[in-house]
Write a protein that holds these residues in place. Structure first.
Motif, PDB file in Angstrom:
ATOM      1  N   ALA A   1     -28.101   0.303   9.377  1.00  0.00           N
ATOM      2  CA  ALA A   1     -27.235   0.623  10.517  1.00  0.00           C
ATOM      3  C   ALA A   1     -28.017   0.696  11.827  1.00  0.00           C
ATOM      4  N   HIS A   2     -29.332   0.785  11.733  1.00  0.00           N
ATOM      5  CA  HIS A   2     -30.174   0.946  12.921  1.00  0.00           C
ATOM      6  C   HIS A   2     -31.086  -0.249  13.170  1.00  0.00           C
TER       7      HIS A   2
ATOM      8  N   GLY B   1     -34.148   1.759   1.872  1.00  0.00           N
ATOM      9  CA  GLY B   1     -32.811   2.312   1.702  1.00  0.00           C
ATOM     10  C   GLY B   1     -31.820   1.735   2.692  1.00  0.00           C
ATOM     11  N   SER B   2     -30.590   1.679   2.271  1.00  0.00           N
ATOM     12  CA  SER B   2     -29.556   1.026   3.071  1.00  0.00           C
ATOM     13  C   SER B   2     -29.225   1.778   4.358  1.00  0.00           C
ATOM     14  N   HIS B   3     -29.589   3.063   4.463  1.00  0.00           N
ATOM     15  CA  HIS B   3     -29.304   3.818   5.689  1.00  0.00           C
ATOM     16  C   HIS B   3     -30.010   3.227   6.907  1.00  0.00           C
ATOM     17  N   VAL B   4     -31.092   2.508   6.698  1.00  0.00           N
ATOM     18  CA  VAL B   4     -31.847   1.893   7.795  1.00  0.00           C
ATOM     19  C   VAL B   4     -31.072   0.720   8.403  1.00  0.00           C
TER      20      VAL B   4
ATOM     21  N   GLY C   1     -32.842  -2.662   1.902  1.00  0.00           N
ATOM     22  CA  GLY C   1     -32.178  -1.794   0.932  1.00  0.00           C
ATOM     23  C   GLY C   1     -33.098  -1.417  -0.212  1.00  0.00           C
TER      24      GLY C   1
ATOM     25  N   LEU D   1     -37.796   5.189  14.606  1.00  0.00           N
ATOM     26  CA  LEU D   1     -37.620   4.312  13.451  1.00  0.00           C
ATOM     27  C   LEU D   1     -38.593   3.142  13.512  1.00  0.00           C
TER      28      LEU D   1
ATOM     29  N   ARG E   1     -31.093  -7.514   4.511  1.00  0.00           N
ATOM     30  CA  ARG E   1     -30.275  -6.473   3.897  1.00  0.00           C
ATOM     31  C   ARG E   1     -30.814  -6.103   2.505  1.00  0.00           C
TER      32      ARG E   1
END
Length: 105
Positions: free
Chosen positions: A45-46, A40-43, A36, A66, A32
């Motif tokens: 979730a995937h 970036g933290s958007h990754v 992050g 991705l 994490r």
């Protein structure tokens, strides 16, 4: 009442020191922070930490796009962040795996 086989195996694995309690949580925290900082933290979730095998942190990725992006453009930065404290974390390498079963729905 007999102990279920899964519980017995889990207890044996912990007793022998094969798996440390909370180890997966620590790996997920490490991922994490590294993800992050680097992409970036958007990754997050995937992706999902699958586990650590012989020093290689295995991270599941929900899509081929991705997976390609992480492998081609971010692997070096992520690996550097993850392996910086290899003596403590045990992470010496990084491997991405396409895991369609991680997708929602």
């Amino acid at each position: 009442m007999p102990t279920p086989l899964g519980d017995a195996l889990g207890n044996l694995i912990q007793a022998r020191g094969i798996a440390k309690p909370g180890a997966k949580d620590a790996l997920e925290d490490l991922w994490r922070v590294a993800a992050g900082d680097v992409v970036g933290s958007h990754v997050l979730a995937h992706t999902k930490v699958i586990g650590l095998h012989r020093g290689t942190l295995r991270v599941g990725v929900t899509s081929a796009a991705l997976l390609g992006e992480l492998s081609a453009f971010h692997r070096d930065g992520l690996a550097a962040a993850l392996t910086a404290d290899a003596d403590t974390t045990g992470v010496k390498a990084l491997k991405f795996e396409l895991r369609g079963d991680l997708r929602d729905g």
